[in-house]
Structure formats: structure tokens, C-alpha cells
Enzyme design. Structure first.
Site, PDB file in Angstrom:
ATOM      1  N   GLY A 176      -4.072  22.522 -43.512  1.00 45.32           N
ATOM      2  CA  GLY A 176      -4.070  21.978 -42.173  1.00 45.32           C
ATOM      3  C   GLY A 176      -2.872  22.475 -41.377  1.00 45.32           C
ATOM      4  O   GLY A 176      -1.935  23.055 -41.926  1.00 45.32           O
ATOM      5  N   GLY A 177      -2.911  22.261 -40.073  1.00 46.90           N
ATOM      6  CA  GLY A 177      -1.779  22.619 -39.237  1.00 46.90           C
ATOM      7  C   GLY A 177      -1.980  23.921 -38.488  1.00 46.90           C
ATOM      8  O   GLY A 177      -3.079  24.485 -38.441  1.00 46.90           O
ATOM      9  N   GLN A 178      -0.879  24.425 -37.895  1.00 51.81           N
ATOM     10  CA  GLN A 178      -0.940  25.597 -37.044  1.00 51.81           C
ATOM     11  C   GLN A 178      -0.099  26.732 -37.647  1.00 51.81           C
ATOM     12  O   GLN A 178      -0.154  26.947 -38.851  1.00 51.81           O
ATOM     13  CB  GLN A 178      -0.511  25.195 -35.629  1.00 51.81           C
ATOM     14  CG  GLN A 178      -1.425  24.082 -35.069  1.00 51.81           C
ATOM     15  CD  GLN A 178      -1.227  23.811 -33.603  1.00 51.81           C
ATOM     16  OE1 GLN A 178      -1.046  24.707 -32.792  1.00 51.81           O
ATOM     17  NE2 GLN A 178      -1.268  22.538 -33.241  1.00 51.81           N
ATOM     18  N   HIS A 235       7.540  31.468 -43.009  1.00 50.50           N
ATOM     19  CA  HIS A 235       8.191  31.366 -44.306  1.00 50.50           C
ATOM     20  C   HIS A 235       9.101  32.581 -44.481  1.00 50.50           C
ATOM     21  O   HIS A 235       8.759  33.697 -44.051  1.00 50.50           O
ATOM     22  CB  HIS A 235       7.174  31.358 -45.454  1.00 50.50           C
ATOM     23  CG  HIS A 235       6.308  30.138 -45.485  1.00 50.50           C
ATOM     24  ND1 HIS A 235       6.808  28.863 -45.374  1.00 50.50           N
ATOM     25  CD2 HIS A 235       4.962  30.003 -45.620  1.00 50.50           C
ATOM     26  CE1 HIS A 235       5.813  27.999 -45.445  1.00 50.50           C
ATOM     27  NE2 HIS A 235       4.680  28.659 -45.589  1.00 50.50           N
ATOM     28  N   GLY A 286       2.249  21.006 -44.482  1.00 51.75           N
ATOM     29  CA  GLY A 286       0.868  21.442 -44.338  1.00 51.75           C
ATOM     30  C   GLY A 286       0.165  21.271 -45.671  1.00 51.75           C
ATOM     31  O   GLY A 286       0.637  21.789 -46.681  1.00 51.75           O
ATOM     32  N   GLY A 342       1.935  22.225 -49.218  1.00 53.03           N
ATOM     33  CA  GLY A 342       2.983  21.209 -49.314  1.00 53.03           C
ATOM     34  C   GLY A 342       3.948  21.242 -48.145  1.00 53.03           C
ATOM     35  O   GLY A 342       3.597  20.848 -47.038  1.00 53.03           O
ATOM     36  N   ALA A 402       7.802  23.075 -46.217  1.00 52.34           N
ATOM     37  CA  ALA A 402       8.801  24.136 -46.086  1.00 52.34           C
ATOM     38  C   ALA A 402      10.035  23.522 -45.445  1.00 52.34           C
ATOM     39  O   ALA A 402       9.966  22.977 -44.333  1.00 52.34           O
ATOM     40  CB  ALA A 402       8.266  25.276 -45.230  1.00 52.34           C
ATOM     41  N   CYS A 428       4.149  25.363 -35.313  1.00 50.14           N
ATOM     42  CA  CYS A 428       3.263  24.194 -35.382  1.00 50.14           C
ATOM     43  C   CYS A 428       2.724  23.800 -34.010  1.00 50.14           C
ATOM     44  O   CYS A 428       2.348  22.647 -33.796  1.00 50.14           O
ATOM     45  CB  CYS A 428       3.975  23.012 -36.045  1.00 50.14           C
ATOM     46  SG  CYS A 428       4.476  23.360 -37.742  1.00 50.14           S
TER      47      CYS A 428
END
Length: 221
Positions: free
Chosen positions: A80-82, A86, A155, A166, A168, A184
């Protein structure tokens, strides 16, 4: 093949990778372990690692939120998320828990992740929290009163009640790298890190805080 209940719920195993892990390699390993957990052939696991510089797109990511002037690799994450960045200096935690034995409540699981990171950051001297309508962990922006800065992203993905992906946590990444996306999907607030907030914690100290705080949110050792 063992039944899903054959693996008794105990403390999750912890794995820490010292060298950056390629994103496709991490996804393949997570997918393998999640399938083994669903089949009752493996226990819960938390994997702490770093990635080389890259961007990942969640299921809600918008094309206009990616700029990527440095040409970093981009990946569809399936979580999920945008858009999320990383890179080195960021502690990524891939959290593989069995929600069949933890209440089968995804909302409660996400709240548990948030509470865990808040507790870990508190141990490190950072007062962070959640914000209504915004995912992740935030601190007050010292440079711009009335605004926030994001210090941790969340996320998640859940397959057959097994969690993966998980969080960050920004320890000491190159914050300029976040300019390649709208993190995000939030344009009006910035990003920060422990070091940017004056906390010169090592990655080992961050890991210790995460391990010590896990039980506060999820129970167990």
C-alpha cells in the site's frame, strides 16, 4: 506439509543484513518466506536491511509524483501507499508476522507498527508521532514552525494473513535523494532523519532500539 498451526507463535527471528540488498532479491526472499509461513513451514521473521538508492511505487502511486533526476531504479512494490525512497543510511524493516495468531486485524497491525517505531525513536531521543490523515512517523519541523517532517515511512502488504513489507526509518540517508519524488504524496511537509535532528545514532543503536521496543507494541520477547 505442516498445518498453519504447527509453528507455535513465539518471538520472531531477527535477521540483520550488513551489506545493501538489491530490491528484487529482497522481494523474492520475502515472498518465499511469506509462502512458507502461510503453509506452516516457517516462523515469524523481522529482516533489517538497507537498499541501494531506489524508488518504490505503492498501489496508490501517481506518475506525476516521480521526477527522478538522478535516474535511480524504480520498482512496483505491491504494498500500500505511494512513492517511497530507499537508500544507504535508511533502516528498512521487513516485518513478516502471522496475523492468524495476532487477531486478523490489519488496522490494528498498522497501529502496532506505528507504536513500535514511536517507542524505538523515543529510546533514541526523538519525539515522533502520527498525524491524522497522513501515514508514517512525523516530527515537528524545527526550520519551519507549524510544519512537520517525516522521519519514518510505513507500507504494508498482507497475503493470506501474513504480513510483509513494513517500514523505512531515516537514520542518516542523503535527504537530497528524496527530491526525486513527492514522498508518500505529501507536498506540504518535508523529510528528516535522526542525524538531521541532532541524534548521531549508529545503525546498530537503531537496531537495538527496535529490538528492545518490539514487545511494547506486539507482545512477546
Amino acid at each position: 506439509m505442516l498445518s498453519p498451526s504447527a509453528i507455535a507463535l513465539g518471538p520472531p527471528s531477527w535477521q540483520v543484513s550488513d551489506a545493501p540488498v538489491a530490491y528484487p532479491e529482497a522481494m523474492a526472499e520475502m515472498e518465499r518466506h511469506v509462502a512458507a509461513m502461510a503453509a506452516g513451514e516457517a516462523g515469524e521473521r523481522i529482516w533489517l536491511l538497507e537498499h541501494p538508492p531506489l524508488f518504490t511505487a505503492g498501489t496508490s502511486a501517481r506518475a506525476e509524483d516521480l521526477f527522478n533526476p538522478r535516474g535511480f531504479p524504480t520498482y512496483r512494490a505491491g504494498r500500500g501507499g505511494q512513492w517511497t525512497y530507499h537508500g544507504p543510511g535508511q533502516r528498512v524493516g521487513y516485518v513478516m508476522l502471522d496475523l492468524r495468531q495476532r487477531g486478523q486485524d490489519i488496522r490494528a497491525y498498522v497501529h502496532g507498527l506505528e507504536a513500535w517505531l514511536v517507542a524505538a525513536l523515543d529510546r533514541l531521543g526523538i519525539r515522533a508521532g502520527t498525524r491524522e490523515g497522513r501515514v508514517g512517523l512525523w516530527v515537528a519541523d524545527r526550520r519551519q514552525p507549524g510544519r512537520d517532517a517525516k522521519i519514518g515511512a510505513i507500507g504494508v502488504r498482507v497475503t493470506r494473513w501474513i504480513t510483509w513489507h513494513g517500514f523505512a526509518l531515516n537514520v542518516d540517508p542523503d535527504l537530497d535523494h528524496f527530491d526525486g519524488i513527492v514522498p508518500c504524496g505529501v507536498r506540504e511537509h518535508g523529510v528528516t532523519s535522526l542525524w538531521n535532528e541532532g541524534i548521531a545514532a549508529s545503525m546498530e543503536e537503531v537496531d537495538s532500539a527496535l529490538m528492545a521496543s518490539f514487545a511494547e507494541a506486539f507482545g512477546g520477547a
